[in-house]
Structures are given as structure tokens and as C-alpha cells.
Motif scaffolding. Structure first.
Motif, PDB file in Angstrom:
ATOM      1  N   ILE A 199       0.862  -1.180   0.000  1.00 10.45           N
ATOM      2  CA  ILE A 199       0.000   0.000   0.000  1.00 10.45           C
ATOM      3  C   ILE A 199       0.900   1.232   0.000  1.00 10.45           C
ATOM      4  N   THR A 200       0.751   2.085  -1.005  1.00 15.06           N
ATOM      5  CA  THR A 200       1.594   3.275  -1.053  1.00 15.06           C
ATOM      6  C   THR A 200       0.993   4.395  -0.205  1.00 15.06           C
ATOM      7  N   VAL A 201       1.878   5.230   0.304  1.00 13.79           N
ATOM      8  CA  VAL A 201       1.433   6.418   1.022  1.00 13.79           C
ATOM      9  C   VAL A 201       0.583   7.274   0.091  1.00 13.79           C
ATOM     10  N   ALA A 202       1.004   7.397  -1.165  1.00 16.21           N
ATOM     11  CA  ALA A 202       0.275   8.213  -2.140  1.00 16.21           C
ATOM     12  C   ALA A 202      -1.154   7.725  -2.320  1.00 16.21           C
ATOM     13  N   GLU A 203      -1.335   6.403  -2.326  1.00 12.45           N
ATOM     14  CA  GLU A 203      -2.678   5.831  -2.478  1.00 12.45           C
ATOM     15  C   GLU A 203      -3.561   6.198  -1.285  1.00 12.45           C
ATOM     16  N   VAL A 204      -2.993   6.128  -0.087  1.00 15.45           N
ATOM     17  CA  VAL A 204      -3.756   6.454   1.122  1.00 15.45           C
ATOM     18  C   VAL A 204      -4.118   7.940   1.138  1.00 15.45           C
ATOM     19  N   ILE A 205      -3.175   8.803   0.757  1.00 15.39           N
ATOM     20  CA  ILE A 205      -3.442  10.240   0.713  1.00 15.39           C
ATOM     21  C   ILE A 205      -4.545  10.546  -0.302  1.00 15.39           C
ATOM     22  N   ALA A 206      -4.439   9.947  -1.480  1.00 12.08           N
ATOM     23  CA  ALA A 206      -5.449  10.183  -2.530  1.00 12.08           C
ATOM     24  C   ALA A 206      -6.830   9.722  -2.070  1.00 12.08           C
ATOM     25  N   ALA A 207      -6.872   8.563  -1.394  1.00 13.48           N
ATOM     26  CA  ALA A 207      -8.154   8.041  -0.906  1.00 13.48           C
ATOM     27  C   ALA A 207      -8.726   8.924   0.196  1.00 13.48           C
ATOM     28  N   ALA A 208      -7.853   9.489   1.029  1.00 10.31           N
ATOM     29  CA  ALA A 208      -8.314  10.407   2.074  1.00 10.31           C
ATOM     30  C   ALA A 208      -8.911  11.666   1.449  1.00 10.31           C
ATOM     31  N   LYS A 209      -8.299  12.130   0.365  1.00  4.37           N
ATOM     32  CA  LYS A 209      -8.760  13.358  -0.283  1.00  4.37           C
ATOM     33  C   LYS A 209     -10.066  13.165  -1.043  1.00  4.37           C
ATOM     34  N   ASP A 210     -10.241  11.981  -1.667  1.00  4.21           N
ATOM     35  CA  ASP A 210     -11.470  11.799  -2.471  1.00  4.21           C
ATOM     36  C   ASP A 210     -12.604  11.121  -1.690  1.00  4.21           C
ATOM     37  N   GLY A 211     -12.354  10.823  -0.417  1.00  8.57           N
ATOM     38  CA  GLY A 211     -13.407  10.281   0.436  1.00  8.57           C
ATOM     39  C   GLY A 211     -13.563   8.775   0.401  1.00  8.57           C
ATOM     40  N   SER A 212     -12.701   8.078  -0.372  1.00 13.28           N
ATOM     41  CA  SER A 212     -12.824   6.616  -0.444  1.00 13.28           C
ATOM     42  C   SER A 212     -12.107   5.904   0.700  1.00 13.28           C
ATOM     43  N   LEU A 213     -11.285   6.633   1.473  1.00 11.95           N
ATOM     44  CA  LEU A 213     -10.620   6.044   2.647  1.00 11.95           C
ATOM     45  C   LEU A 213     -11.612   6.040   3.802  1.00 11.95           C
ATOM     46  N   LYS A 214     -12.096   4.855   4.149  1.00  6.50           N
ATOM     47  CA  LYS A 214     -13.149   4.729   5.156  1.00  6.50           C
ATOM     48  C   LYS A 214     -12.604   4.419   6.552  1.00  6.50           C
ATOM     49  N   GLU A 215     -11.538   3.595   6.616  1.00 10.50           N
ATOM     50  CA  GLU A 215     -11.015   3.197   7.915  1.00 10.50           C
ATOM     51  C   GLU A 215      -9.533   2.857   7.817  1.00 10.50           C
ATOM     52  N   MET A 216      -8.828   3.055   8.919  1.00  2.00           N
ATOM     53  CA  MET A 216      -7.483   2.516   9.119  1.00  2.00           C
ATOM     54  C   MET A 216      -7.425   2.015  10.550  1.00  2.00           C
ATOM     55  N   PHE A 217      -6.809   0.863  10.764  1.00  2.00           N
ATOM     56  CA  PHE A 217      -6.671   0.371  12.137  1.00  2.00           C
ATOM     57  C   PHE A 217      -5.453  -0.520  12.285  1.00  2.00           C
ATOM     58  N   GLY A 218      -4.949  -0.547  13.515  1.00  5.20           N
ATOM     59  CA  GLY A 218      -3.880  -1.457  13.866  1.00  5.20           C
ATOM     60  C   GLY A 218      -4.460  -2.748  14.416  1.00  5.20           C
TER      61      GLY A 218
END
Length: 354
Positions: free
Chosen positions: A280-299
Motif C-alpha cells: 500500500i503506497t502512502v500516495a494511495e492512502v493520501i489520494a483516498a483520504a482526499k477523495d473520500g474513499s478512505l473509510k477506515e485505518m486500524f492497527g
């Protein structure tokens, strides 16, 4: 020789300290049960394990643990159900992983029967120390370290295997705010990141302190080479939900093969949740956070089971995650804990009765 419970000697404390413990207000890993299991490696073999009162360890200043860091550990829990029965969760996975770590650190592997029979004996002796409160459990810490002496840089010739236990309350981490790390690395290719070696955790403390000073709780580790890929969250494996797909990185030399991690993947499959094990790239996570598709992250790990991330920071920008009514983290944590506490059918065969 094969070890059975009958071959494990037991020396009990003269006076238990259990009545001094407030089981309604237990912190994590700071109160210790009456007894511990001890087993020494000498003359090329593991001696018979024994249960003794919990006590300090006397070591020579030249013991190699102090100089060359041969030390490994595991983390697991014992649970009480409503019928007062005692359960473990996938204990053989912990035993196998301890030996994976042992091999990498040039420590003699502990036989399965020494581990399992020793653990069961200890839990029967200290059964009253397993909390019955909702969400509480007995945290179990098996560990091995070098006791052999000498300043020469080589593996020790003597070791000590110990299992000690700490009754612990429910682990609530609150809203976790994490920082994506770009300078420091948790581990490297060809290194010992996949082993539960003590030094792995010592090396995390300083970068984590720097993140805490900036207002974060923990660090998200990235790969050692480019820092383009997210790999772990603090001392836990990390999961990312983009739309309705749950993603986690593949295990490697750098990433611990977490038992909670692989349990989540199996439960997610059983729940019909789409999963991907990939980088998982940092860029992918940032892009998903910006477009609203990042729903959850957890440890994911033994202590908290699942620890949701509320906010992550990257290059002086903080990204807040949405609060979901259909949280995968909540659903998956309930499935796992219901199995651990014998509240539901265990279709996976993970529960182990003591």
C-alpha cells in the motif's frame, strides 16, 4: 525428553498477593501473577521446566543478553468464559512464531511440549489470576534470553525461557492519531523485523517519542528504502479500508506475521468482505483520504485486538478519517473477541481449552 504436566515441578508462593489486586481497575501489564514458568538451556539441551514464585532474576554482568541482545518474546492471553472455563487463542501459532524468532536470533528453539505443557501448568496454578470481568484477560508473556557469559561476540551457550503473566483490563486506546514516518525505519530487508526480538521495539521508541512531541500517539512505519509504502502501525500490523475493500501489506523480512492479522483476514473472508494482501503506497492512502474513499485505518495486535486510527499526519497535514456506522473494525473485533471468550461457535478451530 518429552515433557508432560507431571514432570513439571511446582513451588507455590507461601502467601498469595491476589487479595491486594483491584481487578476492577487493572492497567495493562503492570500487576503480575504469583508464579512464573522457568526453563534453562544448558549443556546443549533444555532442562525440565518448573513453576516457581514470581521473583527477580539474578544474572552475571557478562551475561550476553546485556551485550549482544539475544532476546525474543511473544504476547498472548488467557480468557475466562461465563462457565469459568479457561481458553487460549491460537497458542500453537505463538509457539511456532517464538521458534521462528529463535532461529533468526541464533537461540535454541523451545520444544512444543515444553511450551504448551509448561503454559497449561502455569495457568492451572494461577487460575484465580485470570480476570472474569468483561473484556479483561490474563496477558501472557513467554520470552527467551541469553544468560551465557562472556564479552566475545558470539551466540551464548546458555539461555532462560520464562513465561510470566499479568492480569489486564479491557484495552481502550481512544482516538489514535498517528504520523507517517519518512526518516526512521523499523526494520530492513534481510533484517530481523519479522522476529519478535526485543531490539526491534527498543529501536522504535525514539522516533515514536519525536512523533508524540508533535502531538501524535504513534508512528506508521514505511519501507526502509523509499518510504513509499506503509507497513506497520507502531507495534501492530496495519489495515486500510478503501471503499469496501480491506487491504493489508504482505508479510516480509520487515513485517511481523501477526496472529491477529491473519485471524482478521480469515474472518473477513468468512464475512464476505473483500480483502487484498498487497503493498500500500502512502500516495494511495493520501489520494483516498482526499477523495473520500478512505473509510477506515486500524492497527491489529494482541493487546488491543483492533485499534482504530482517527487521524493520520503526513508532511505537516493531518487527515481525519470518517466515523462509520458500518465499521469493519468494530465488526471484526467483535467476531474475534466472541471466539476468544467462548461466546460463539468457533468454526475456525482457534479456541484452545486449558
Amino acid at each position: 525428553m518429552n515433557i508432560t504436566e507431571q514432570k513439571i515441578s511446582i513451588e507455590k508462593v507461601k502467601q498469595s498477593k491476589i487479595n491486594q489486586v483491584d481487578f476492577d481497575n487493572l492497567s495493562f501489564g503492570s500487576v503480575f501473577a504469583d508464579h512464573m514458568l522457568v526453563c534453562d538451556y544448558k549443556d546443549g539441551k533444555w532442562e525440565a521446566p518448573k513453576v516457581v514464585p514470581y521473583q527477580p532474576i539474578v544474572l552475571d554482568p557478562s551475561s550476553k543478553i546485556f551485550h549482544y541482545g539475544q532476546s525474543i518474546f511473544e504476547g498472548m492471553k488467557a480468557y475466562k468464559d461465563v462457565n469459568n472455563d479457561t481458553w487460549l487463542f491460537r497458542p500453537l501459532e505463538n509457539q511456532k512464531r517464538l521458534n521462528v524468532s529463535a532461529k533468526r536470533m541464533a537461540i535454541p528453539e523451545i520444544p512444543e511440549d515444553y511450551f504448551m505443557e509448561g503454559l497449561k501448568t502455569l495457568l492451572k496454578v494461577d487460575e484465580q489470576w485470570i480476570p472474569k470481568n468483561e473484556g479483561s484477560s490474563l496477558y501472557i508473556r513467554p520470552f527467551i534470553f541469553a544468560t551465557g557469559q562472556g564479552f566475545h561476540a558470539s551466540p551464548a551457550d546458555e539461555y532462560k525461557f520464562i513465561i510470566s503473566c499479568a492480569p489486564s483490563g479491557a484495552y481502550f486506546s481512544g482516538k489514535v492519531k498517528v504520523l507517517i514516518e519518512e526518516k526512521y525505519s523499523r526494520s530492513a530487508n534481510g533484517g530481523v523485523g519479522y522476529a519478535k526480538a526485543g531490539g526491534n521495539y527498543a529501536g522504535q521508541f525514539y522516533p515514536t517519542q519525536l512523533a508524540v512531541a508533535k502531538g501524535y500517539n504513534q508512528v506508521i512505519w514505511t519501507d526502509d528504502n523509499t518510504h513509499e509504502y506503509i507497513e506497520e502501525a507502531g507495534a501492530m500490523n496495519i489495515f486500510v479500508r478503501i471503499n469496501d475493500t480491506l487491504i493489508t501489506g504482505p508479510t516480509s523480512d520487515r513485517i511481523l506475521d501477526g496472529i491477529t492479522r491473519k485471524s482478521i483476514l480469515e474472518i473477513a473472508k468468512d464475512e464476505g468482505i473483500t480483502t487484498e494482501v498487497r503493498k500500500i503506497t502512502v500516495a494511495e492512502v493520501i489520494a483516498a483520504a482526499k477523495d473520500g474513499s478512505l473509510k477506515e485505518m486500524f492497527g491489529a495486535g494482541t493487546a488491543a485486538v483492533i485499534s482504530p486510527i482517527a487521524t493520520f499526519g503526513y508532511r505537516d497535514v493531518d487527515y481525519d478519517l470518517p466515523e462509520n456506522e458500518d465499521s469493519m473494525a468494530t465488526k471484526l473485533k467483535k467476531r474475534i473477541t466472541d471466539i476468544q471468550y467462548n461466546k460463539t461457535e468457533d468454526t475456525f478451530g482457534w479456541r484452545y481449552k486449558v
